[in-house]
Design a protein around this motif. Sequence first.
Motif, PDB file in Angstrom:
ATOM      1  N   LEU A 134     -17.890   2.388 -17.266  1.00 47.04           N
ATOM      2  CA  LEU A 134     -16.723   1.668 -17.858  1.00 47.04           C
ATOM      3  C   LEU A 134     -16.830   1.720 -19.383  1.00 47.04           C
ATOM      4  N   VAL A 135     -17.856   1.203 -19.839  1.00 46.91           N
ATOM      5  CA  VAL A 135     -18.118   1.382 -21.258  1.00 46.91           C
ATOM      6  C   VAL A 135     -17.751   2.348 -21.925  1.00 46.91           C
ATOM      7  N   ARG A 136     -18.274   3.450 -21.342  1.00 49.06           N
ATOM      8  CA  ARG A 136     -18.180   4.857 -21.771  1.00 49.06           C
ATOM      9  C   ARG A 136     -16.749   5.296 -21.765  1.00 49.06           C
ATOM     10  N   LEU A 137     -16.203   5.199 -20.626  1.00 52.95           N
ATOM     11  CA  LEU A 137     -14.702   5.427 -20.618  1.00 52.95           C
ATOM     12  C   LEU A 137     -13.825   4.798 -21.422  1.00 52.95           C
ATOM     13  N   ARG A 138     -14.059   3.717 -21.434  1.00 56.78           N
ATOM     14  CA  ARG A 138     -13.467   2.715 -22.733  1.00 56.78           C
ATOM     15  C   ARG A 138     -13.394   3.466 -24.134  1.00 56.78           C
ATOM     16  N   ALA A 139     -14.602   3.899 -24.196  1.00 55.38           N
ATOM     17  CA  ALA A 139     -14.883   4.500 -25.582  1.00 55.38           C
ATOM     18  C   ALA A 139     -14.239   5.938 -25.741  1.00 55.38           C
ATOM     19  N   ARG A 140     -14.164   6.466 -24.815  1.00 53.92           N
ATOM     20  CA  ARG A 140     -13.407   7.953 -24.773  1.00 53.92           C
ATOM     21  C   ARG A 140     -11.981   7.674 -25.088  1.00 53.92           C
ATOM     22  N   LEU A 141     -11.613   6.678 -24.104  1.00 52.92           N
ATOM     23  CA  LEU A 141     -10.146   6.309 -24.246  1.00 52.92           C
ATOM     24  C   LEU A 141      -9.654   5.665 -25.370  1.00 52.92           C
ATOM     25  N   ALA A 142     -10.324   5.746 -26.434  1.00 54.58           N
ATOM     26  CA  ALA A 142      -9.930   4.771 -27.469  1.00 54.58           C
ATOM     27  C   ALA A 142      -8.548   4.924 -27.893  1.00 54.58           C
ATOM     28  N   ARG A 143      -8.149   6.138 -28.133  1.00 55.58           N
ATOM     29  CA  ARG A 143      -6.995   6.528 -28.596  1.00 55.58           C
ATOM     30  C   ARG A 143      -5.851   6.187 -27.680  1.00 55.58           C
ATOM     31  N   SER A 144      -5.874   6.489 -26.412  1.00 57.15           N
ATOM     32  CA  SER A 144      -5.067   5.956 -25.392  1.00 57.15           C
ATOM     33  C   SER A 144      -4.981   4.422 -25.426  1.00 57.15           C
ATOM     34  N   GLN A 145      -5.846   3.842 -25.546  1.00 51.06           N
ATOM     35  CA  GLN A 145      -5.919   2.375 -25.621  1.00 51.06           C
ATOM     36  C   GLN A 145      -5.088   1.865 -26.714  1.00 51.06           C
ATOM     37  N   SER A 146      -5.365   2.640 -28.062  1.00 54.67           N
ATOM     38  CA  SER A 146      -4.600   2.008 -29.219  1.00 54.67           C
ATOM     39  C   SER A 146      -3.302   2.018 -29.121  1.00 54.67           C
ATOM     40  N   ALA A 147      -2.777   3.473 -28.283  1.00 58.09           N
ATOM     41  CA  ALA A 147      -1.477   3.402 -28.082  1.00 58.09           C
ATOM     42  C   ALA A 147      -0.773   2.319 -27.024  1.00 58.09           C
ATOM     43  N   LEU A 148      -1.321   2.233 -26.073  1.00 56.56           N
ATOM     44  CA  LEU A 148      -0.995   1.324 -24.909  1.00 56.56           C
ATOM     45  C   LEU A 148      -1.244  -0.138 -25.376  1.00 56.56           C
ATOM     46  N   GLY A 149      -2.390  -0.323 -25.834  1.00 59.76           N
ATOM     47  CA  GLY A 149      -2.969  -1.552 -26.043  1.00 59.76           C
ATOM     48  C   GLY A 149      -2.176  -2.345 -27.426  1.00 59.76           C
ATOM     49  N   ARG A 150      -1.733  -1.776 -28.303  1.00 63.54           N
ATOM     50  CA  ARG A 150      -1.273  -2.359 -29.547  1.00 63.54           C
ATOM     51  C   ARG A 150       0.030  -3.124 -28.978  1.00 63.54           C
ATOM     52  N   GLY A 151       0.865  -2.399 -28.458  1.00 59.64           N
ATOM     53  CA  GLY A 151       2.239  -3.071 -28.151  1.00 59.64           C
ATOM     54  C   GLY A 151       1.700  -4.325 -26.932  1.00 59.64           C
ATOM     55  N   LEU A 152       1.173  -4.056 -25.962  1.00 65.25           N
ATOM     56  CA  LEU A 152       0.734  -4.678 -24.843  1.00 65.25           C
ATOM     57  C   LEU A 152       0.076  -5.930 -25.435  1.00 65.25           C
ATOM     58  N   LEU A 153      -0.852  -5.628 -26.296  1.00 64.68           N
ATOM     59  CA  LEU A 153      -1.810  -6.978 -26.659  1.00 64.68           C
ATOM     60  C   LEU A 153      -1.083  -7.848 -27.630  1.00 64.68           C
ATOM     61  N   THR A 154       0.129  -7.287 -28.219  1.00 67.54           N
ATOM     62  CA  THR A 154       0.775  -8.260 -28.816  1.00 67.54           C
ATOM     63  C   THR A 154       1.577  -9.134 -28.080  1.00 67.54           C
ATOM     64  N   VAL A 155       2.012  -8.286 -27.085  1.00 69.28           N
ATOM     65  CA  VAL A 155       3.112  -9.082 -26.094  1.00 69.28           C
ATOM     66  C   VAL A 155       2.264 -10.029 -25.230  1.00 69.28           C
ATOM     67  N   LEU A 156       1.085  -9.620 -24.998  1.00 67.04           N
ATOM     68  CA  LEU A 156       0.452 -10.512 -24.098  1.00 67.04           C
ATOM     69  C   LEU A 156      -0.396 -11.745 -24.777  1.00 67.04           C
ATOM     70  N   SER A 157      -0.498 -11.536 -26.105  1.00 66.82           N
ATOM     71  CA  SER A 157      -0.952 -12.694 -26.746  1.00 66.82           C
ATOM     72  C   SER A 157       0.086 -13.797 -27.013  1.00 66.82           C
ATOM     73  N   ARG A 158       1.375 -13.541 -26.430  1.00 66.22           N
ATOM     74  CA  ARG A 158       1.990 -14.757 -26.668  1.00 66.22           C
ATOM     75  C   ARG A 158       1.944 -15.672 -25.608  1.00 66.22           C
ATOM     76  N   ASP A 159       2.408 -16.870 -25.676  1.00 67.04           N
ATOM     77  CA  ASP A 159       2.385 -18.036 -24.888  1.00 67.04           C
ATOM     78  C   ASP A 159       3.154 -17.618 -23.306  1.00 67.04           C
ATOM     79  N   HIS A 160       4.496 -17.377 -23.942  1.00 67.21           N
ATOM     80  CA  HIS A 160       5.293 -16.803 -22.630  1.00 67.21           C
ATOM     81  C   HIS A 160       6.268 -15.701 -23.074  1.00 67.21           C
ATOM     82  N   LEU A 161       6.535 -15.298 -22.050  1.00 63.09           N
ATOM     83  CA  LEU A 161       7.179 -13.674 -22.380  1.00 63.09           C
ATOM     84  C   LEU A 161       8.547 -13.857 -22.412  1.00 63.09           C
ATOM     85  N   GLU A 162       9.441 -13.525 -23.570  1.00 66.69           N
ATOM     86  CA  GLU A 162      10.748 -13.550 -23.422  1.00 66.69           C
ATOM     87  C   GLU A 162      11.093 -12.216 -23.148  1.00 66.69           C
TER      88      GLU A 162
END
Length: 300
Positions: free
Chosen positions: A1-29
């Motif tokens: 899983l660690v290796r997969l994560r490393a290899r998917l770094a670019r996908s993660q950043s695309a998907l992750g950026r938006g999601l992480l900001t959203v998911l770091s909020r207390d409540h979803l609007e």
Amino acid sequence: LVRLRARLARSQSALGRGLLTVLSRDHLEEDDWEEIEDSLITADVGVEATQVIVERLRERVRILGTRTVAGVREQLVEELTAALEPDLDRSLRTTGHEGRPAVVMVVGVNGAGKTTTCGKIGRVLIADGRTVLFGAADTFRAAAAEQLATWGERVGAETVRGPEGGDPASVAFDAVKRGIETGVDVVLVDTAGRLQNKIGLMDELGKVKRVVEKHGPVDETLLVLDATTGQNGLEQARVFTEVVDVTGVVLTKLDGTAKGGIVIAVQRKLGIPVKLVGLGEGPDDLAPFEPAAFVEALLG
Ligand code: GDP
């Protein structure tokens, strides 16, 4: 899983950026849901699939009454995993038969990664104690047979080649024949992917398949798809599923794209199990596709 994560770094950043900001909020609007949608579309999940996923996610969240980050993330993981049809059989059919090897045909457009994938699959099988033979039925591209033979030397498989510009079906036939004579476990047939028109492709691949089947049925037909070509590539790929009976998909170059969500679009639109993913150019850069682990890696 660690290796997969490393290899998917670019996908993660695309998907992750938006999601992480959203998911770091207390409540979803309301806007946050749109941001989740945008993140999925940016990652190439596809508009239609994204709408379904977000709709279902909202419903889950509503029913559970959870609006905490962890709660929503967990539901998103479950929803994305479900979209990948986790119960499909993704094993490669390489068991073989009495006195005859298993035959795997590898198809797809030029440059998708067919030859490389043959090499990598050979590597995995040989590491597993099986014997393998390559058939270089891509006789149109000058370097293709050479490239496959190089992989053969690298992983320890014999390669059957024909004359350049020769008949692909006859090379495929000879490869399986040789495989039977030498008693190998698996014959991997690399094919040409000239997509000039559907009729030409149908004639050519259909003929390769028919000729190979004189020895016995083809056990597995793998469609190799380049993840970086996105939704367009997916449309092109559909032609192959109309021409040959594709039993599995290999999605290559997931290491080089920010669009890892394409796996979801592929699984959904083609309805054929994604069996393997390519995560680099090296011999060990091939992984079995496991939906839950993939989604976890994608979300980082
Ligand atoms: P074919 O024409 O379909 O046989 O494609 P090739 O196997 O020749 O691959 C085309 C190019 O894509 C080559 O340069 C490969 O090294 C590269 N390639 C194949 N699979 C992957 C992968 O999973 N990741 C990356 N980064 N490159 C790949």
